[in-house]
Design a protein around this motif. Structure first.
Motif, PDB file in Angstrom:
ATOM      1  N   MET A   1      42.858  44.170  40.418  1.00 24.37           N
ATOM      2  CA  MET A   1      41.558  43.944  39.787  1.00 24.37           C
ATOM      3  C   MET A   1      41.757  43.612  38.323  1.00 24.37           C
ATOM      4  O   MET A   1      42.562  44.214  37.628  1.00 24.37           O
ATOM      5  N   THR A   2      41.015  42.625  37.842  1.00 29.80           N
ATOM      6  CA  THR A   2      41.044  42.263  36.432  1.00 29.80           C
ATOM      7  C   THR A   2      39.740  42.699  35.787  1.00 29.80           C
ATOM      8  O   THR A   2      38.669  42.368  36.272  1.00 29.80           O
ATOM      9  N   LEU A   3      39.831  43.406  34.675  1.00 31.00           N
ATOM     10  CA  LEU A   3      38.639  43.815  33.949  1.00 31.00           C
ATOM     11  C   LEU A   3      38.213  42.702  33.000  1.00 31.00           C
ATOM     12  O   LEU A   3      39.047  41.954  32.493  1.00 31.00           O
ATOM     13  N   PRO A   4      36.921  42.579  32.708  1.00 27.80           N
ATOM     14  CA  PRO A   4      36.468  41.564  31.761  1.00 27.80           C
ATOM     15  C   PRO A   4      37.104  41.775  30.393  1.00 27.80           C
ATOM     16  O   PRO A   4      37.242  42.914  29.927  1.00 27.80           O
ATOM     17  N   THR A  47      36.253  53.886  44.315  1.00 24.83           N
ATOM     18  CA  THR A  47      35.724  52.860  45.211  1.00 24.83           C
ATOM     19  C   THR A  47      35.003  51.773  44.421  1.00 24.83           C
ATOM     20  O   THR A  47      35.151  50.579  44.699  1.00 24.83           O
ATOM     21  N   GLY A  48      34.211  52.175  43.423  1.00 28.42           N
ATOM     22  CA  GLY A  48      33.521  51.202  42.598  1.00 28.42           C
ATOM     23  C   GLY A  48      34.473  50.300  41.834  1.00 28.42           C
ATOM     24  O   GLY A  48      34.157  49.133  41.560  1.00 28.42           O
ATOM     25  N   ALA A  49      35.652  50.819  41.506  1.00 25.38           N
ATOM     26  CA  ALA A  49      36.659  50.016  40.812  1.00 25.38           C
ATOM     27  C   ALA A  49      37.376  49.053  41.751  1.00 25.38           C
ATOM     28  O   ALA A  49      38.169  48.217  41.290  1.00 25.38           O
ATOM     29  N   ALA A 405      31.993  39.706  38.607  1.00 26.25           N
ATOM     30  CA  ALA A 405      32.386  38.307  38.416  1.00 26.25           C
ATOM     31  C   ALA A 405      33.850  38.195  38.033  1.00 26.25           C
ATOM     32  O   ALA A 405      34.561  37.281  38.479  1.00 26.25           O
ATOM     33  N   ALA A 406      34.337  39.145  37.212  1.00 30.29           N
ATOM     34  CA  ALA A 406      35.749  39.101  36.792  1.00 30.29           C
ATOM     35  C   ALA A 406      36.676  39.285  37.984  1.00 30.29           C
ATOM     36  O   ALA A 406      37.787  38.742  37.991  1.00 30.29           O
ATOM     37  N   ARG A 407      36.245  40.022  38.999  1.00 27.79           N
ATOM     38  CA  ARG A 407      37.090  40.204  40.181  1.00 27.79           C
ATOM     39  C   ARG A 407      37.245  38.890  40.945  1.00 27.79           C
ATOM     40  O   ARG A 407      38.322  38.567  41.443  1.00 27.79           O
ATOM     41  N   HIS A 410      39.347  36.112  39.078  1.00 35.38           N
ATOM     42  CA  HIS A 410      40.683  36.556  38.675  1.00 35.38           C
ATOM     43  C   HIS A 410      41.747  35.635  39.247  1.00 35.38           C
ATOM     44  O   HIS A 410      41.737  35.287  40.417  1.00 35.38           O
ATOM     45  N   ASN A 411      42.697  35.235  38.397  1.00 38.61           N
ATOM     46  CA  ASN A 411      43.833  34.435  38.836  1.00 38.61           C
ATOM     47  C   ASN A 411      44.959  35.383  39.231  1.00 38.61           C
ATOM     48  O   ASN A 411      45.468  36.117  38.389  1.00 38.61           O
ATOM     49  N   PRO A 412      45.366  35.441  40.488  1.00 35.20           N
ATOM     50  CA  PRO A 412      46.365  36.422  40.921  1.00 35.20           C
ATOM     51  C   PRO A 412      47.655  36.317  40.119  1.00 35.20           C
ATOM     52  O   PRO A 412      48.084  35.236  39.743  1.00 35.20           O
TER      53      PRO A 412
END
Length: 433
Positions: A1-4, A47-49, A405-407, A410-412
């Motif tokens: 997961m990428t955070l904004p 879970t929310g993360a 949206a950031a998820r 996200h570029n792996p």
């Protein structure tokens, strides 16, 4: 997961409070608390993360029960961020203190007891759970009409026989005063918050509270008579507040309270509240509404001898935003839903949730606000015909959308972007030439 990136920029102010591993966990749990629409238990945050299948749940639990971080230090870091970002350099800092009960179930929950619950049912208004004393900084945001309170410190009250709620509040005020020694701090609370230890506050701190109706007031300490015996510590008794109000000289003035401009009658005098504050000189301020038939409607006591009377009345009016905090933190962030039972976990989950509250407002102020937010809300929910400013719920929804949206964009890791591929090809061609 990428955070904004915008959220990480706000979270970066808390980096000195954690180790590298704990800071990573903290950032993702903050995002999980905001993104979660169900219960905000510890596993609910995970879970929310979006990490419930990537991290073991013990990592999230260990962050609250065993990780090396101090909630008081976290709050002070956020307090510095709030003051530097949202207050002018020479403006005094207004701090509101109050307490709230978060309901818990189970005999093994640390610090849980029967205590007063202002929102409880019945005549006794009792509830079982953890009572938290909270200190919040009151600020005015350019896109809001009313002031908003941002919680920066919280302490768990352990019940009768332990340190009182007022003393817990004063401890937090001392900590804030030590961080900002060159700033004036105006502290305010309701009638339950008074103690002789107010006299021990630094000179840069003032204390304003509502006066109980049965308070016994006296004239200021008279000058020494140079006679034998101990000098008097208090003057003559002033009598009940109703008698003081009937003989006082009132004047009509304008004050701004609770987001409204009002005409009120006010009067003041110097006195001593010897039963609670001993021989500490204080100002008594009585307020009567314009059309009121009562002798007075509000009685205030303040250690601030420099501010004008109208400022004291308006300052006490800024106490109300902390009541909004108590509502929003339950409804929008699920504060108190974590099922922690051990001492360290209980003492950390609520301060963590309150830190999330302040982080949301900091993020929205710096990166999230847009005038179109209100237009969109009124378009989708046309029954809000008078809505002109965003609420805390709007701020949470905006940040939640940004996190989701950031998820998706996200570029792996390990997969290069087209511009990176082109740069590598150009480098190869240059090397071959």
């Amino acid at each position: 997961m990428t955070l904004p990136a915008s959220l990480l920029l706000v979270l970066q102010v808390t980096r000195p409070c954690f180790t590298k591993h704990s800071f990573e966990t903290f950032c993702h749990l903050v995002a999980g608390t905001v993104a979660q629409t169900g219960r905000r238990t510890v596993t609910g945050m995970l879970t929310g993360a979006g990490l419930s299948r990537l991290w073991p749940h013990r990592r999230a639990h260990a962050f609250f029960s065993r990780a090396s971080w101090d909630p008081d230090r976290l709050g002070l870091r956020l307090a510095r961020a709030v003051i530097e970002a949202l207050l002018p350099a020479d403006a005094p800092i207004v701090i509101v203190v109050d307490d709230t009960l978060l309901h818990r179930v189970g005999k093994k929950v640390f610090g849980a007891l029967w205590a007063h619950d202002g929102s409880g049912r019945g005549k006794d208004k009792l509830g079982f759970g953890n009572t938290w004393v909270i200190a919040a900084i009151v600020v005015r945001l350019p896109f809001l009409i009313k002031p908003i309170a941002l919680p920066v410190a919280a302490r768990l009250w352990r019940g009768k026989g332990t340190i009182s709620r007022t003393d817990l509040a004063l401890e937090m005020v001392h900590d804030l005063a030590a961080v900002f020694p060159d700033r004036t701090l105006h502290v305010t609370g309701d009638a339950a918050y008074h103690s002789g230890k107010v006299a021990d506050l630094p000179g840069s701190v003032t204390f304003t509270t509502r006066l109980p109706r049965n308070a016994a007031l006296f004239e200021p300490t008279p000058p020494p008579t140079k006679k034998r015996g101990r000098p008097r510590k208090k003057g003559a008794a002033l009598g009940p507040l109703t008698a003081i109000a009937k003989t006082a000289t009132w004047r009509l003035t304008v004050v701004e309270r609770y987001g409204r401009t009002e005409f009120v009658w006010i009067t003041e005098r110097e006195c001593l509240w010897y039963g609670a504050l001993k021989d500490l000189p204080v100002r008594l301020v009585l307020v009567r509404d314009l059309d009121s038939a009562k002798p007075y409607d509000l009685a205030l006591i303040s250690t601030d001898h420099l501010s004008i009377t109208e400022d004291l009345v308006e300052r006490y009016g800024t106490r109300w935003p902390i009541e909004s905090v108590f509502g929003h933190m339950r409804q929008d962030l699920g504060v108190g839903q974590a099922q922690s039972r051990t001492r360290r976990a209980v003492e950390r989950t609520v301060p963590f949730d309150l830190a999330v509250y302040t982080i949301v407002v900091l993020w929205y102020t710096a990166h999230g606000h847009h005038p179109a937010d209100i237009t969109e809300r009124r378009t989708s929910q046309p029954w809000y015909t008078t809505k002109t400013t965003p609420s805390f719920s709007d701020m949470v929804v905006k940040l939640r959308r940004t996190i989701i949206a950031a998820r998706h964009i996200h570029n792996p890791a390990g997969q290069p972007r087209p511009d990176e591929i082109a740069a590598v090809i150009r480098a190869w061609e240059a090397a071959a030439a």
